[in-house]
Design a protein around this motif. Structure first.
Motif, short mmCIF file in Angstrom:
data_model
loop_
_atom_site.label_atom_id
_atom_site.label_comp_id
_atom_site.label_asym_id
_atom_site.label_seq_id
_atom_site.Cartn_x
_atom_site.Cartn_y
_atom_site.Cartn_z
N GLY A 85 0.82 -1.22 0.00
CA GLY A 85 0.00 0.00 0.00
C GLY A 85 0.85 1.27 0.00
N LEU A 86 2.14 1.12 -0.35
CA LEU A 86 3.00 2.31 -0.41
C LEU A 86 2.83 2.96 -1.77
CD1 LEU A 86 6.28 0.80 1.10
CD2 LEU A 86 4.65 2.32 2.23
N ASP A 87 3.24 4.21 -1.84
CA ASP A 87 3.17 4.90 -3.11
C ASP A 87 4.44 4.60 -3.89
OD1 ASP A 87 1.69 7.49 -4.44
OD2 ASP A 87 3.81 7.30 -4.92
N GLN A 88 4.27 3.99 -5.08
CA GLN A 88 5.44 3.56 -5.85
C GLN A 88 6.25 4.76 -6.36
OE1 GLN A 88 3.00 1.18 -8.56
NE2 GLN A 88 4.32 -0.54 -8.14
N TYR A 89 5.54 5.85 -6.65
CA TYR A 89 6.26 7.05 -7.14
C TYR A 89 7.18 7.60 -6.05
CZ TYR A 89 3.32 7.17 -11.26
OH TYR A 89 2.72 6.84 -12.43
N THR A 90 6.66 7.58 -4.82
CA THR A 90 7.48 8.08 -3.71
C THR A 90 8.68 7.16 -3.52
OG1 THR A 90 5.48 8.92 -2.72
CG2 THR A 90 7.41 8.82 -1.30
N LEU A 91 8.44 5.85 -3.62
CA LEU A 91 9.55 4.91 -3.47
C LEU A 91 10.62 5.20 -4.53
CD1 LEU A 91 10.88 2.39 -2.20
CD2 LEU A 91 9.71 1.04 -3.92
N LEU A 92 10.16 5.44 -5.76
CA LEU A 92 11.13 5.72 -6.83
C LEU A 92 11.91 7.01 -6.54
CD1 LEU A 92 12.12 4.46 -9.43
CD2 LEU A 92 10.44 5.81 -10.68
N ASP A 93 11.20 8.02 -6.03
CA ASP A 93 11.90 9.25 -5.64
C ASP A 93 12.98 8.95 -4.61
OD1 ASP A 93 10.39 10.79 -7.28
OD2 ASP A 93 9.04 11.56 -5.71
N VAL A 94 12.60 8.12 -3.63
CA VAL A 94 13.56 7.78 -2.57
C VAL A 94 14.77 7.06 -3.18
CG1 VAL A 94 13.92 6.37 -0.49
CG2 VAL A 94 11.79 7.65 -0.78
N LEU A 95 14.50 6.09 -4.06
CA LEU A 95 15.60 5.33 -4.68
C LEU A 95 16.51 6.25 -5.48
CD1 LEU A 95 13.72 2.13 -5.94
CD2 LEU A 95 15.23 2.34 -3.96
N ASN A 96 15.87 7.21 -6.18
CA ASN A 96 16.67 8.11 -7.01
C ASN A 96 17.53 9.07 -6.20
OD1 ASN A 96 16.14 7.18 -9.60
ND2 ASN A 96 14.15 8.23 -9.66
N LEU A 97 17.24 9.16 -4.92
CA LEU A 97 18.07 10.01 -4.06
C LEU A 97 18.99 9.17 -3.17
CD1 LEU A 97 15.34 12.59 -3.00
CD2 LEU A 97 17.34 13.04 -4.43
N SER A 98 18.94 7.87 -3.36
CA SER A 98 19.71 6.99 -2.48
C SER A 98 21.02 6.57 -3.14
CB SER A 98 18.88 5.74 -2.17
OG SER A 98 18.89 4.91 -3.31
N ALA A 99 21.77 5.74 -2.43
CA ALA A 99 23.07 5.28 -2.94
C ALA A 99 22.93 4.41 -4.18
CB ALA A 99 23.79 4.50 -1.84
N ILE A 100 21.74 3.86 -4.43
CA ILE A 100 21.60 3.03 -5.63
C ILE A 100 20.97 3.78 -6.79
CG2 ILE A 100 21.56 0.80 -4.43
CD1 ILE A 100 18.48 0.85 -4.89
N SER A 101 20.92 5.09 -6.69
CA SER A 101 20.41 5.88 -7.81
C SER A 101 21.32 5.67 -9.03
CB SER A 101 20.42 7.36 -7.42
OG SER A 101 20.17 8.13 -8.56
N CYS A 102 20.71 5.42 -10.17
CA CYS A 102 21.49 5.22 -11.41
C CYS A 102 20.51 5.31 -12.59
CB CYS A 102 22.18 3.86 -11.39
SG CYS A 102 21.03 2.49 -11.36
N PRO A 103 21.04 5.40 -13.81
CA PRO A 103 20.14 5.50 -14.97
C PRO A 103 19.14 4.34 -15.02
CG PRO A 103 22.38 6.00 -15.63
CD PRO A 103 22.46 5.54 -14.21
N LEU A 104 19.56 3.14 -14.61
CA LEU A 104 18.64 2.00 -14.67
C LEU A 104 17.43 2.23 -13.76
CD1 LEU A 104 19.38 -1.64 -15.18
CD2 LEU A 104 17.96 -1.11 -13.23
#
Ligand code: NAP
Length: 475
Positions: free
Chosen positions: A384-403
């Motif tokens: 029930g989490l928001d996938q867009y928010t998760l993606l934002d978090v990932l894009n700001l995290s250590a695993i952020s990358c073009p993939l």
């Protein structure tokens, strides 16, 4: 949970698909409400004219959440946002909402709509054989649209309707390689051949032409030669013919079978090889295949180099591939201007086989990471989490990358243009596992990812982008 009224502008979401602009509406009489004991709203989607019963927790106020959800770039999505904005504006001015008629008329041909619309296409596609014009068919099919429950019977069916398979010849853009001009490549005066014009081969060959090389091309399906011929290439009648006409011939085809067919098949490369001719294999294949064709070419006096590439369709178009060369150094030097035209960096890795092995390790990591990303996004949805928010978090995290950025967005937008066909990703995982077997290196994670890609291929997504692995994960 918000309590919406008929007429409210909202974002609504179907499982596995992005949030889409819609309006809460009175249900059509012949559309049965699903028997679920959760609150649901009947939503009419903008840009498509379609409708579906949607769980209340997947419905959000349009204005409040616009910044969050209006991030899709696909044509159909942008059109839907334009239509709802138009409707919102009209309502603010006290004018009647004309969006229903508008969406009916303007949705033709768009390939990135929410699920219900695709269901309508499926219904109408059964009428294709009768030759009925698509728009008319679609309108007449509207009343027989399946409910949300019906359209979720098979995720495979849904997907076939949602992501049209983008074939290589329709995705390549002749003008997309202009950035190569800025590279200032001084082309070799050697005659260059190119065999295999798929998603990668077309832009790679195009960059050779645009940087001033004298290029002769061949592809099994001749149609794919057209745009290169228009850009100034010559056409060979067979692989042997191209090799005979050229000093150095490059090849970029699907897999080991294709590589062997091209080299040792009828009118194949071997028949054109004479002393000093160069052959560069850029396909991703295993070490054994590379050694086998290298030997065959060397026995005829030819020179051989392997040069698989890292980077997908866009990198091929913009001349930004990473090239992993190994084998005959003199050939590497002779073809250097070609590598400059196609790539941003070329490594010479030494002994034959080092290119294939390096490439397989790169793609083993890409494949496992992609599968993990798909699982994470799917798990978020289930929680029930928001996938867009998760993606934002990932894009700001250590695993952020073009993939994460590109494939993550592709998953959330439900739009999978075939940049790297899933069948090729599975092939690379399989080859990496074979490599692990020979070298007695356990590869637990890659093995599990391979099973997931095999499953995705088996349910019909081999020709779609690798990010479609989400479909097997999210089924
Ligand atoms: P693709 O779009 O599927 O194109 C495959 C090419 O191989 C087409 O030209 C096809 O000819 C040809 N081919 C297949 N079987 C053949 C046969 N038996 N004889 C002759 N030609 C044959 O593949 P791609 O994405 O361009 O990938 C090409 C290679 O690059 C693969 O090894 C892939 O793993 C690797 N690679 C791809 C990417 C990527 O992002 N796409 C990135 C890095 C590396 P037809 O047109 O006649 O079918």
């Amino acid at each position: 949970m918000a309590n919406f009224q008929v007429g409210d502008f909202v974002w609504a979401k179907m499982t596995g698909y992005p949030y889409w602009p819609g309006k809460v509406a009175e249900p059509d009489k012949d559309v049965k409400k699903p028997s679920k004991k959760v609150e649901m709203f009947f939503i009419r989607f903008y840009g498509t004219g379609d409708y579906a019963w949607t769980k209340a927790d997947l419905v959000h106020d349009y204005a409040e959440q616009k910044q969050k959800y209006a991030i899709g770039k696909a044509k159909g999505f942008l059109e839907a946002v334009r239509q709802i904005d138009h409707a919102v504006e009209r309502r603010a001015k006290g004018l009647p909402d004309t969006s229903d008629e508008e969406s009916e008329e303007e949705s033709e041909g768009s390939d990135d709509q929410p699920l219900a619309k695709k269901a309508k296409h499926e219904k109408s596609s059964s009428a294709t054989a009768s030759g009925t014009p698509p728009k008319k068919r679609r309108k007449s099919a509207k009343k027989s649209l399946p409910t949300r429950e019906e359209v979720h019977v098979s995720s495979v069916d849904n997907l076939n309707l949602t992501e049209p398979c983008v074939s290589p010849d329709t995705t390549a853009d002749a003008d997309s390689t202009t950035s190569i001009v800025a590279k200032d490549v001084i082309p070799t005066d050697k005659k260059i051949g190119f065999l295999g014009l798929g998603i990668m081969g077309i832009p790679m060959a195009m960059n050779l032409i645009k940087s001033g090389h004298d290029v002769t091309v061949w592809n099994r399906n001749q149609n794919k030669c057209k745009q290169l011929l228009s850009a100034g290439a010559k056409e060979g009648t067979s692989p042997a013919d191209v090799v005979q006409q050229c000093d150095i011939t490059f090849s970029c085809v699907s897999d080991s079978t294709a590589v062997r067919d091209l080299v040792i098949g009828n009118s194949g490369v071997l028949q054109g090889i004479t002393s000093g001719k160069g052959y560069v294999e850029m396909s991703t294949v295993d070490n054994d295949t590379i050694k086998e064709i290298s030997e065959a070419i060397s026995m005829r006096g030819g020179r051989f180099l392997e040069a698989p590439v890292s980077g997908s369709k866009k990198a091929a178009e913009t001349g930004q591939l990473v090239i992993l060369a190994a084998g005959d150094r003199s050939l590497y030097m002779d073809g250097y201007s070609c590598f400059e035209a196609m790539g941003k960096k070329t490594f010479f890795l030494g002994e034959l086989g080092c290119g294939a092995n390096t490439k397989l390790i790169v793609n083993m990591l890409t494949g496992t990471f992609m599968a993990s990303l798909a699982e994470g996004l799917s798990l978020a949805e289930k929680a029930g989490l928001d996938q867009y928010t998760l993606l934002d978090v990932l894009n700001l995290s250590a695993i952020s990358c073009p993939l994460v950025q590109t494939k993550g967005s592709a998953i959330l937008e439900g739009h999978f243009p075939a940049n790297f066909p899933l069948k090729h990703q599975q092939k690379d995982l399989r080859l990496a596992l074979q490599m692990g077997e020979v070298l007695e290196q356990p590869l637990h994670v890659a093995g599990a990812a391979n099973e997931l890609y095999k499953r995705t291929k088996a349910i019909g997504f081999g020709d779609r982008d690798m990010s479609c692995v989400y479909r097997a994960v999210n089924a």
